[in-house]
Design a protein around this motif. Structure first.
Motif, short mmCIF file in Angstrom:
data_model
loop_
_atom_site.label_atom_id
_atom_site.label_comp_id
_atom_site.label_asym_id
_atom_site.label_seq_id
_atom_site.Cartn_x
_atom_site.Cartn_y
_atom_site.Cartn_z
N ASN A 122 0.84 -1.20 0.00
CA ASN A 122 0.00 0.00 0.00
C ASN A 122 0.87 1.24 0.00
OD1 ASN A 122 -0.36 -1.26 2.88
ND2 ASN A 122 -0.97 0.82 3.27
N ASP A 123 0.57 2.25 0.77
CA ASP A 123 1.13 3.59 0.62
C ASP A 123 2.60 3.70 0.17
OD1 ASP A 123 -1.11 3.60 2.22
OD2 ASP A 123 -0.22 4.74 3.84
N GLN A 179 4.58 0.53 2.00
CA GLN A 179 3.96 -0.36 2.97
C GLN A 179 3.87 -1.74 2.32
OE1 GLN A 179 2.28 0.76 6.39
NE2 GLN A 179 4.32 1.41 5.85
N TRP A 185 -3.42 -7.05 3.21
CA TRP A 185 -2.70 -6.27 4.21
C TRP A 185 -2.33 -7.15 5.40
CZ3 TRP A 185 -3.07 -4.44 9.26
CH2 TRP A 185 -2.34 -3.28 9.54
N MET A 229 3.10 -4.70 8.76
CA MET A 229 3.72 -3.85 7.75
C MET A 229 5.25 -3.79 7.86
SD MET A 229 1.92 -2.41 5.42
CE MET A 229 0.96 -3.85 5.11
N PHE A 263 4.46 1.54 10.11
CA PHE A 263 3.50 2.23 9.26
C PHE A 263 4.18 3.36 8.47
CE2 PHE A 263 -1.03 1.23 11.09
CZ PHE A 263 -0.80 -0.12 10.89
N SER A 264 3.38 4.10 7.73
CA SER A 264 3.90 5.05 6.73
C SER A 264 4.75 6.16 7.32
CB SER A 264 2.73 5.66 5.97
OG SER A 264 2.21 4.70 5.09
N ARG A 324 -0.22 9.10 13.30
CA ARG A 324 0.70 8.38 12.41
C ARG A 324 1.10 9.16 11.15
NH1 ARG A 324 -4.15 5.50 12.26
NH2 ARG A 324 -5.31 5.68 10.30
N ASP A 325 2.01 8.52 10.40
CA ASP A 325 2.46 8.95 9.06
C ASP A 325 3.26 10.25 9.10
OD1 ASP A 325 0.85 6.77 8.48
OD2 ASP A 325 -0.83 7.97 7.73
N GLU A 333 -5.04 10.87 7.05
CA GLU A 333 -3.81 10.09 6.97
C GLU A 333 -2.81 10.76 6.01
OE1 GLU A 333 -5.18 5.64 7.73
OE2 GLU A 333 -5.83 6.27 5.75
N CYS A 334 -1.57 10.31 6.14
CA CYS A 334 -0.50 10.60 5.16
C CYS A 334 -0.37 12.07 4.75
CB CYS A 334 -0.69 9.73 3.92
SG CYS A 334 -0.76 7.98 4.29
N TYR A 368 -4.71 6.85 -3.64
CA TYR A 368 -4.73 7.16 -2.20
C TYR A 368 -3.31 7.38 -1.70
CZ TYR A 368 -6.59 7.11 2.55
OH TYR A 368 -6.97 7.47 3.82
N ALA A 369 -3.23 8.04 -0.54
CA ALA A 369 -1.99 8.14 0.26
C ALA A 369 -0.84 8.78 -0.52
CB ALA A 369 -1.59 6.76 0.77
N TRP A 385 -8.86 1.45 -0.84
CA TRP A 385 -9.06 0.54 0.28
C TRP A 385 -10.36 -0.24 0.14
CZ3 TRP A 385 -5.58 -1.39 3.13
CH2 TRP A 385 -4.49 -0.66 3.55
C1 FRU Z 1 -3.03 4.73 4.75
C2 FRU Z 1 -2.62 3.99 5.99
C3 FRU Z 1 -1.68 4.84 6.83
C4 FRU Z 1 -0.92 3.81 7.61
C5 FRU Z 1 -0.77 2.70 6.61
C6 FRU Z 1 -0.77 1.33 7.20
O1 FRU Z 1 -3.36 3.94 3.68
O2 FRU Z 1 -3.75 3.59 6.73
O3 FRU Z 1 -2.32 5.79 7.63
O4 FRU Z 1 0.31 4.31 8.05
O5 FRU Z 1 -1.85 2.83 5.71
O6 FRU Z 1 -0.42 0.37 6.25
#
Ligand code: FRU
Length: 481
Positions: A33-34, A50, A58, A61, A93-94, A159-160, A214-215, A276-277, A297
Motif C-alpha cells: 500500500n502507501d 507499505q 494487508w 507492515m 507504518f507510513s 501516524r504517518d 492520513e499521510c 490514495y496516500a 481501500w
Molecule cells: C493509509 C494507511 C496509513 C498507515 C498505513 C498502514 O493507507 O492507513 O495511515 O500508516 O496505511 O499500512
C-alpha cells in the motif's frame, strides 16, 4: 530476524517481471500500500512502501524499497524495515525519508497492540527513526510518543510523519484525531530529530469531513503552501470525493511564526477509481514530484491466482498555473516512447478502430477538436469480451470512466464521473497505460484519473465511437523499455 526472514522469502518468491506492469512500482511478491519515504539520496530516487510480503492482503507492515535513476526503471532493494522491536512489533507504518549529514533518515510510525482496561484491543502509534546508507537501515527507536500529545488527542490514531528542515529547525507533521474524533494534522518542531515540541493543529476536518486524516505532506508551492492529506471516509460532494478514502489538497497561506495555515477549499488530487496516500518529494533539479498508491481501500479486485497486489501511480510533476494544479507524467517517460502513429483531423462517427492504434503499454493522446455530437467514447483494453470506457458527455461536461467490463468478477463500484471543461472548443485526453492500469491526464494535466484494470493482455484494442460526428487528432506511442 524478521528482516532477514522477509528478505529470504522475497528472494525465493519474487514474481517474474513478465507478469507485472512494466514501469510502475509493484511489490516483488505480496501486498503493497502507501508510498513511503519518497526521496533523493546518493544520486538515486528512493521509494519505500507499505509491504506485507507473505500474502496478497494487508498484514504486519514492513517497508519495501526500490530505487531508480529515472522514476520508471525501478530496482528492488533489500527490505528496509520489518516489525521486530518492542515499539513497532505490530507494524512499521507510513512515513518519510530525508538526508541529514550524509545519512538517509527514515521516520515511520511504530504500531503496538495491547489489551485495554476493559479487555478491548487497543493500538498505540508512536513515531520512530531509522538511519541508513541507501541500502540498509538501522533502527534508532522512538522519537515522538503519543504521551506528548495534548489531552484529548487520540493515541491510537497518530501516524504517518513527514519531516522537513528549514533554517536549521526540523518540522514534523502527522495525522491524528482530535477530541471529537475528527481528523487533524499536527505540527511539531525540533532542533534534533529525536526531540520534538508540539506546535499547532495545522489543519483539521471540521466543516470538511473525513474521519482520520492520513499521510500528510506540506510544502511551499508556487508562492503558496500546499497541504496534501488522505481523509478516511470522506463524504462525496457533487462530482468530488467519491472514493471514500480520498487524497485531497489545499492551497493556502502559511504563517511560519505562528505555525498557522490558512487553507483554501479542499480539492481532489485524482478523479479515478484507484488513488490514495499520495506523497511528494522535491528533486535537486527543482521539480516537485508526487506519487500515490494506485488502489482503493474499499475496492480490491485482485484476481485470486495473482501472487502480488497493489501498485503505485506514475510519478507526476506538479506545477501551479494561476490557481490550477497541473500534474503531468514525469518527463522521463518521453524517452521510452517509440513507434509513433498519428492521425490528424480524423472524423469519427459510429464506431471506428484505426490502424496502428492499439496496445496495453502505450502513451495515447486523443484531442477532440470539434464536430457535432453529444457523446464521444474511447474504449481501451478492448476485445469482444472486455473493455474499459471513457465517455465524454459534451452537454453535461462530464467524463465518465467505466470499468464494469475490465476483468472484475464482482459488480462493485466501477464508474466514476468527473466534470471537465473544453479549452477553446477542444478537449485533450492523454492515456498512459501499463498492462494493468490506465492513467488519464485531462487538458495537459489539469485533472487526472487513475484506474486499475485486470483484463487479459490480448484485450488490447482501442475503439472510438460517437453519436454524431467528431473531429479528433490522435497520437499513439508504444512505451518500450
Ligand atoms: C493509509 C494507511 C496509513 C498507515 C498505513 C498502514 O493507507 O492507513 O495511515 O500508516 O496505511 O499500512
Amino acid at each position: 530476524m524478521n528482516l532477514a526472514k522477509a528478505n529470504v522469502y522475497v528472494s525465493e518468491n519474487t514474481v517474474s517481471d513478465g507478469e507485472k506492469p512494466v514501469f510502475h512500482v509493484t511489490p516483488p511478491v505480496g501486498w503493497m500500500n502507501d508510498p513511503n519515504g519518497f526521496s533523493e539520496y546518493g544520486g538515486k530516487i528512493h521509494l519505500f512502501y507499505q509491504f506485507h510480503p507473505y500474502g496478497t492482503q494487508w498484514g504486519p507492515m514492513h517497508w519495501g524499497h526500490v530505487t531508480s535513476k529515472d522514476m520508471l526503471n525501478w530496482k528492488n532493494e533489500p527490505i528496509a524495515l520489518a516489525p521486530d522491536q518492542e515499539y513497532d512489533r505490530d507494524g512499521c507504518f507510513s512515513g518519510t525519508a530525508l538526508e541529514t549529514g550524509g545519512t538517509h533518515v527514515l521516520a515511520y510510525t511504530g504500531v503496538v497492540r495491547g489489551t485495554g482496561r476493559n479487555g478491548t484491543q487497543v493500538e498505540f502509534q508512536n513515531q520512530c527513526l531509522a538511519v541508513g546508507d541507501g541500502t540498509t537501515y538501522e533502527k534508532k527507536g522512538l522519537i515522538l510518543r503519543g504521551e506528548q500529545l495534548p489531552d484529548g488527542f487520540s493515541r491510537n490514531d497518530f501516524r504517518d510523519p513527514k519531516i522537513w528542515e528549514e533554517d536549521g529547525v526540523y518540522y514534523l507533521i502527522a495525522g491524528s484525531r482530535g477530541e471529537k474524533g475528527h481528523g487533524q494534522i499536527l505540527l511539531f518542531s525540533g532542533r534534533e530529530l529525536t526531540k520534538w515540541s508540539y506546535e499547532s493543529v495545522l489543519a483539521d476536518s471540521i466543516g470538511i469531513g473525513g474521519g482520520m486524516w492520513e499521510c500528510p505532506d506540506f510544502f511551499p508551492f508556487g508562492g503558496k503552501h500546499m497541504l496534501i492529506c488522505s481523509p478516511q471516509e470522506m463524504r462525496a460532494q457533487k462530482y468530488e470525493f467519491h472514493n471514500g478514502y480520498q487524497s485531497i489538497y489545499f492551497l493556502g497561506e502559511y504563517d511560519r511564526e505562528r505555525h498557522e495555515f490558512k487553507k483554501g477549499e479542499p480539492r481532489s488530487l485524482d478523479y479515478g477509481l484507484d488513488f490514495y496516500a499520495a506523497q511528494t518529494t522535491a528533486l535537486s533539479d527543482g521539480r516537485r514530484v508526487l506519487i500515490g498508491w494506485m488502489k482503493s481501500w474499499q475496492n480490491d479486485f485482485t484476481p485470486p491466482d495473482r501472487k502480488w497486489n497493489g501498485m503505485m501511480t506514475l510519478p507526476r510533476e506538479l506545477e501551479l498555473k494561476g490557481d490550477t494544479l497541473i500534474q503531468k507524467p514525469v518527463r522521463e517517460l518521453e524517452r521510452y516512447r517509440k513507434n509513433k502513429v498519428s492521425y490528424e483531423r480524423e472524423e469519427i462517427s459510429e464506431r471506428k478502430s484505426l490502424s496502428g492504434i492499439r496496445g496495453r503499454v502505450i502513451d495515447l493522446t486523443v484531442e477532440i477538436t470539434g464536430g457535432d455530437f453529444r457523446e464521444f467514447t474511447i474504449d481501451v483494453a478492448n476485445n469482444d469480451a472486455y473493455t474499459t470506457s471513457y465517455t465524454y458527455d459534451r452537454v453535461k461536461r462530464l467524463l465518465e470512466t467505466d470499468r464494469t467490463y475490465s476483468g472484475l468478477n464482482c459488480d462493485v463500484v466501477c464508474q466514476r464521473k468527473m466534470r471537465v471543461e473544453e479549452k477553446e472548443g477542444r478537449l485533450k485526453l492523454r492515456f498512459v497505460m501499463d498492462r494493468d492500469s490506465v492513467e488519464m491526464f485531462v487538458n495537459n494535466g489539469e485533472q487526472v484519473s487513475s484506474t486499475v484494470i485486470c483484463t487479459p493482455q490480448e484485450a488490447d484494442g482501442i475503439v472510438f465511437s460517437c453519436d454524431g460526428r467528431a473531429e479528433v487528432n490522435i497520437t499513439k506511442y508504444d512505451i518500450v523499455f
